[in-house]
Write a protein that holds these residues in place. Structure first.
Motif, PDB file in Angstrom:
ATOM      1  N   GLU A   1       6.862   6.471  -2.129  1.00 34.35           N
ATOM      2  CA  GLU A   1       8.164   6.321  -2.512  1.00 34.35           C
ATOM      3  C   GLU A   1       9.202   6.935  -1.520  1.00 34.35           C
ATOM      4  O   GLU A   1      10.389   6.539  -1.493  1.00 34.35           O
ATOM      5  CB  GLU A   1       8.377   6.726  -3.973  1.00 34.35           C
ATOM      6  N   GLY A   2       8.568   8.058  -0.917  1.00 36.06           N
ATOM      7  CA  GLY A   2       9.327   8.655  -0.180  1.00 36.06           C
ATOM      8  C   GLY A   2       9.340   8.332   1.599  1.00 36.06           C
ATOM      9  O   GLY A   2      10.055   8.817   2.355  1.00 36.06           O
ATOM     10  N   GLY A   3       8.560   7.457   1.458  1.00 39.65           N
ATOM     11  CA  GLY A   3       8.725   6.506   2.845  1.00 39.65           C
ATOM     12  C   GLY A   3       7.536   7.266   3.637  1.00 39.65           C
ATOM     13  O   GLY A   3       7.660   7.257   4.956  1.00 39.65           O
ATOM     14  N   TYR A   4       6.335   7.644   3.045  1.00 39.14           N
ATOM     15  CA  TYR A   4       5.225   8.326   3.794  1.00 39.14           C
ATOM     16  C   TYR A   4       4.145   7.640   3.048  1.00 39.14           C
ATOM     17  O   TYR A   4       3.490   8.288   2.083  1.00 39.14           O
ATOM     18  CB  TYR A   4       5.214   9.915   3.751  1.00 39.14           C
ATOM     19  N   PRO A   5       3.504   6.712   3.634  1.00 40.58           N
ATOM     20  CA  PRO A   5       2.332   5.954   3.420  1.00 40.58           C
ATOM     21  C   PRO A   5       1.159   6.979   3.487  1.00 40.58           C
ATOM     22  O   PRO A   5       0.932   7.883   4.348  1.00 40.58           O
ATOM     23  CB  PRO A   5       2.204   4.873   4.368  1.00 40.58           C
ATOM     24  N   ALA A   6       0.126   6.873   2.336  1.00 34.61           N
ATOM     25  CA  ALA A   6      -0.894   8.077   2.322  1.00 34.61           C
ATOM     26  C   ALA A   6      -2.129   7.236   1.473  1.00 34.61           C
ATOM     27  O   ALA A   6      -1.972   6.208   0.826  1.00 34.61           O
ATOM     28  CB  ALA A   6      -0.520   9.189   1.458  1.00 34.61           C
ATOM     29  N   GLY A   7      -3.210   7.676   1.851  1.00 33.46           N
ATOM     30  CA  GLY A   7      -4.376   7.215   1.301  1.00 33.46           C
ATOM     31  C   GLY A   7      -5.533   7.967   1.392  1.00 33.46           C
ATOM     32  O   GLY A   7      -5.317   9.079   1.882  1.00 33.46           O
TER      33      GLY A   7
END
Length: 233
Positions: A206-212
């Motif tokens: 949501e803050g613009g930082y894709p993570a996984g």
């Protein structure tokens, strides 16, 4: 003013107690000297050197040597409130050779520093209404260690120190996160706490930082549920 506990040999009666105390009080720097005939010890407070005290006692016919300071952890039962903490610490501090006593009410333990006899401490606590027993080092460590789960997130899109601050701030808003540390060079975020993976990933995206989830050796490891540590990508 420091405390020294001496093991004194050759004491057989109350007269010996007085002689030992008198000999110690004559040593420059000694402020207080208390002898325990049954334990065969002398607790000395002041700035006098151990060598000077030992020499004075040996000159009077009482061979002596310093007893080394140690630590012991006691499991103390029947503590229910803060008043119990004060009572237990007071009982322990009254034992010859004890220099410090710290009680943990939640864990039901007392951490004692000094050269006091463990059996004497346990007996004193029992007399005061608090049954106690010595904890083995392994058991004590297991109780004291209470580390939250640690997870490592692989975070994309971070390019500067401002990104580090934004990612850490975003993670700290997720319920269950107790700490978050970002490594800009590695592109990772190490997170402590009980927050779910889905909640952390959703917040970062949501803050613009894709993570996984991150499985550096084998992608099949993603499904493994390790209680204390997980790696996320």
């Amino acid at each position: 003013m420091s405390m020294t506990l001496l093991h004194v040999e050759g004491m057989t009666c109350k007269k010996c107690v007085r002689r030992v105390e008198k000999a110690l009080m004559a040593v420059p720097g000694v402020r207080v000297a208390a002898v325990d005939l049954e334990a065969g010890t002398a607790e000395v407070h002041g700035e006098a050197s151990v060598a000077a005290m030992v020499a004075a006692l040996e000159e009077g016919g009482y061979p002596a040597k310093e007893r080394e300071t140690g630590f012991v952890t006691l499991q103390v039962d029947d503590m229910t409130c803060r008043k119990c903490i004060g009572r237990v610490e007071k009982i322990l501090m009254a034992v010859t050779g004890v220099s410090a006593a710290r009680v943990d009410l939640d864990a039901g333990t007392a951490h004692v520093e000094g050269v006091g006899d463990t059996g004497t401490m346990i007996a004193a606590l029992a007399e005061g209404g608090y049954p106690a027993r010595e904890m083995q080092p392994e058991s004590a460590n297991l109780i004291e260690i209470d580390s939250p789960p640690v997870r490592t997130l692989k975070v994309e899109g971070m390019t500067c120190k401002k990104c580090v601050g934004r990612v850490e701030k975003a993670l700290m808003t997720v319920p269950g996160v107790s700490a978050a540390r970002v490594n800009l060079d590695a592109g990772t975020a190490e997170v402590e706490g009980t927050a779910s993976l889905q909640a952390m990933v959703a917040t970062l995206e949501e803050g613009g930082y894709p993570a996984g989830e991150f499985a550096p050796h084998n992608a099949n490891l993603i499904e493994i549920d390790v209680p204390s540590v997980r790696t996320l990508q």
